[in-house]
Design a protein around this motif. Structure first.
Motif, PDB file in Angstrom:
ATOM      1  N   ALA A   1      90.395  52.360  30.524  1.00 17.70           N
ATOM      2  CA  ALA A   1      91.658  51.650  30.322  1.00 17.70           C
ATOM      3  C   ALA A   1      92.336  52.078  29.026  1.00 17.70           C
ATOM      4  N   PHE A   2      91.571  52.209  27.955  1.00 16.01           N
ATOM      5  CA  PHE A   2      92.131  52.656  26.684  1.00 16.01           C
ATOM      6  C   PHE A   2      92.669  54.080  26.797  1.00 16.01           C
ATOM      7  N   PHE A   3      91.931  54.926  27.496  1.00  9.98           N
ATOM      8  CA  PHE A   3      92.355  56.321  27.669  1.00  9.98           C
ATOM      9  C   PHE A   3      93.668  56.394  28.441  1.00  9.98           C
ATOM     10  N   GLU A   4      93.741  55.677  29.542  1.00 12.89           N
ATOM     11  CA  GLU A   4      94.952  55.693  30.361  1.00 12.89           C
ATOM     12  C   GLU A   4      96.152  55.141  29.598  1.00 12.89           C
ATOM     13  N   ALA A   5      95.914  54.196  28.698  1.00 13.44           N
ATOM     14  CA  ALA A   5      96.997  53.590  27.919  1.00 13.44           C
ATOM     15  C   ALA A   5      97.361  54.407  26.682  1.00 13.44           C
ATOM     16  N   GLY A   6      96.632  55.490  26.426  1.00 11.86           N
ATOM     17  CA  GLY A   6      96.922  56.306  25.261  1.00 11.86           C
ATOM     18  C   GLY A   6      96.474  55.699  23.955  1.00 11.86           C
ATOM     19  N   LEU A   7      95.441  54.873  24.001  1.00 12.37           N
ATOM     20  CA  LEU A   7      94.989  54.153  22.818  1.00 12.37           C
ATOM     21  C   LEU A   7      93.780  54.788  22.131  1.00 12.37           C
ATOM     22  N   LEU A   8      93.398  55.982  22.583  1.00  8.42           N
ATOM     23  CA  LEU A   8      92.296  56.707  21.959  1.00  8.42           C
ATOM     24  C   LEU A   8      92.832  58.035  21.437  1.00  8.42           C
ATOM     25  N   PRO A   9      93.391  58.059  20.230  1.00 12.13           N
ATOM     26  CA  PRO A   9      94.026  59.284  19.739  1.00 12.13           C
ATOM     27  C   PRO A   9      93.078  60.466  19.651  1.00 12.13           C
ATOM     28  N   TRP A  10      91.794  60.224  19.524  1.00 17.45           N
ATOM     29  CA  TRP A  10      90.828  61.318  19.447  1.00 17.45           C
ATOM     30  C   TRP A  10      90.576  61.978  20.801  1.00 17.45           C
ATOM     31  N   THR A  11      91.209  61.462  21.855  1.00 16.56           N
ATOM     32  CA  THR A  11      91.113  62.120  23.174  1.00 16.56           C
ATOM     33  C   THR A  11      92.412  62.832  23.539  1.00 16.56           C
ATOM     34  N   GLN A  12      93.354  62.936  22.621  1.00 17.93           N
ATOM     35  CA  GLN A  12      94.612  63.597  22.939  1.00 17.93           C
ATOM     36  C   GLN A  12      94.363  65.034  23.378  1.00 17.93           C
ATOM     37  N   GLY A  13      95.076  65.438  24.424  1.00 19.40           N
ATOM     38  CA  GLY A  13      94.915  66.770  24.988  1.00 19.40           C
ATOM     39  C   GLY A  13      93.987  66.801  26.182  1.00 19.40           C
ATOM     40  N   TYR A  14      93.115  65.805  26.283  1.00 20.06           N
ATOM     41  CA  TYR A  14      92.213  65.721  27.430  1.00 20.06           C
ATOM     42  C   TYR A  14      92.943  65.049  28.586  1.00 20.06           C
ATOM     43  N   THR A  15      92.736  65.557  29.783  1.00 21.85           N
ATOM     44  CA  THR A  15      93.498  65.093  30.939  1.00 21.85           C
ATOM     45  C   THR A  15      92.660  64.390  31.995  1.00 21.85           C
ATOM     46  N   LYS A  16      91.350  64.552  31.950  1.00 24.08           N
ATOM     47  CA  LYS A  16      90.496  63.952  32.974  1.00 24.08           C
ATOM     48  C   LYS A  16      89.324  63.233  32.324  1.00 24.08           C
ATOM     49  N   LEU A  17      88.925  62.143  32.937  1.00 23.53           N
ATOM     50  CA  LEU A  17      87.747  61.388  32.512  1.00 23.53           C
ATOM     51  C   LEU A  17      86.839  61.180  33.712  1.00 23.53           C
ATOM     52  N   LYS A  18      85.611  61.655  33.591  1.00 25.30           N
ATOM     53  CA  LYS A  18      84.592  61.405  34.610  1.00 25.30           C
ATOM     54  C   LYS A  18      83.678  60.318  34.095  1.00 25.30           C
ATOM     55  N   ARG A  19      83.596  59.246  34.848  1.00 24.51           N
ATOM     56  CA  ARG A  19      82.766  58.116  34.439  1.00 24.51           C
ATOM     57  C   ARG A  19      81.330  58.337  34.893  1.00 24.51           C
ATOM     58  N   GLU A  20      80.383  57.763  34.136  1.00 17.24           N
ATOM     59  CA  GLU A  20      78.953  57.832  34.480  1.00 17.24           C
ATOM     60  C   GLU A  20      78.527  59.277  34.713  1.00 17.24           C
ATOM     61  N   ALA A  21      78.784  60.131  33.731  1.00 17.83           N
ATOM     62  CA  ALA A  21      78.492  61.563  33.856  1.00 17.83           C
ATOM     63  C   ALA A  21      77.034  61.836  33.485  1.00 17.83           C
ATOM     64  N   VAL A  22      76.383  62.659  34.288  1.00 17.62           N
ATOM     65  CA  VAL A  22      74.958  62.963  34.098  1.00 17.62           C
ATOM     66  C   VAL A  22      74.811  64.270  33.326  1.00 17.62           C
ATOM     67  N   ASN A  23      73.931  64.257  32.336  1.00 20.96           N
ATOM     68  CA  ASN A  23      73.582  65.469  31.607  1.00 20.96           C
ATOM     69  C   ASN A  23      72.086  65.439  31.359  1.00 20.96           C
ATOM     70  N   GLY A  24      71.375  66.361  31.987  1.00 22.21           N
ATOM     71  CA  GLY A  24      69.923  66.352  31.880  1.00 22.21           C
ATOM     72  C   GLY A  24      69.357  65.068  32.445  1.00 22.21           C
ATOM     73  N   GLU A  25      68.537  64.403  31.658  1.00 23.27           N
ATOM     74  CA  GLU A  25      67.937  63.144  32.090  1.00 23.27           C
ATOM     75  C   GLU A  25      68.757  61.933  31.661  1.00 23.27           C
TER      76      GLU A  25
END
Length: 260
Positions: free
Chosen positions: A119-143
């Motif tokens: 919700a914060f990302f979609e509203a533009g409230l996370l300035p440290w994510t500027q430039g990023y266009t996609k968010l994958k939720r519950e992303a798996v990396n290794g274990e």
């Protein structure tokens, strides 16, 4: 125009305009919420609440201690179960807290930080994510399964883990409120990802208004505090966002500085 094609000043304008949403609920609670009074906690996931003069059992997904919040008679904000067949008809969303003459809600639903990340990302409230266009939720990396993976053209992957913060001591919002080996494992994963060339970040969602800064609760879990300090030194980004809780829902209420 996509975010990746925006000029820096346009991104800044977008962020400032989005901040106007702070007074409105970004995530609304389901219709039919009720307010009861806390009686006691039973086992890990059950809470007894007085509602309409009757004792009812409600579900809580918060496995922490909820230190300082579980006081007999405290107000409890309950949401109705989405599934009418569920055994426990209510879910604990927040607990009431008094400070002097003031009253506020403390959000204890631990599924909210993951939802608020989006919700914060979609509203533009996370300035440290500027430039990023996609968010994958519950992303798996290794274990490990992390709360979010941000991607954007020409940018390194940005892996994010979210935690819910309900504990404030001496005006400091702190995490965790119980020993968490799982939390320390997430920090190790983020440090590895950073070393491999990705961006890695912790997002602490403080669901109460009385903290002036954020730090690790070394008095609760020294090992986690040590791991967080190591992660920050290795370049893992640390952010703390205040989420304002009302009977309507949850809104953005600004940032807290991180104290190492």
């Amino acid at each position: 125009m996509s975010d990746k094609n925006r000029r820096p000043e346009q991104n800044s304008i977008k962020f400032k305009e989005a901040c106007k949403l702070m007074n409105g609920a970004l995530l609304k609670y389901p219709q039919g919420c009720r307010i009861g009074r806390f009686i006691r906690r039973e086992k890990r996931f059950f809470v007894s609440v007085e509602l309409d003069g009757q004792e009812v059992k409600a579900h809580t997904n918060n496995t922490g201690t909820m230190l300082g919040l579980l006081r007999p008679g405290a107000l409890v904000l309950l949401s109705p179960a989405a599934n009418p067949e569920r055994k426990l008809k209510w879910t604990v969303e927040a607990l009431g807290q008094k400070s002097g003459k003031s009253f506020f809600w403390v959000g204890v639903n631990t599924s909210m930080p993951n939802r608020l990340l989006g919700a914060f990302f979609e509203a533009g409230l996370l300035p440290w994510t500027q430039g990023y266009t996609k968010l994958k939720r519950e992303a798996v990396n290794g274990e490990s399964r992390l709360d979010g993976l941000f991607t954007g053209a020409g940018l390194p992957e940005l892996w994010v883990e979210c935690k819910n913060v309900t504990l404030v001591e001496d005006c400091e919002a702190t995490f965790p409120d119980a020993v968490t080996s799982r939390g320390a494992k997430h920090l190790q994963t983020l440090m590895r990802l950073k070393a491999e060339g990705a961006r890695a970040a912790m997002l602490y969602v403080v669901q109460r208004p009385d903290g002036r800064c954020f730090r690790a609760a070394d008095y609760v879990d020294p090992a986690y505090a040590e791991a967080l300090a190591e992660a920050a030194a290795c370049g893992v980004e640390i952010y703390a966002v205040v989420a304002s809780v009302s009977e309507e829902g949850i809104s953005y209420a600004g940032l807290l500085p991180y104290q190492a």
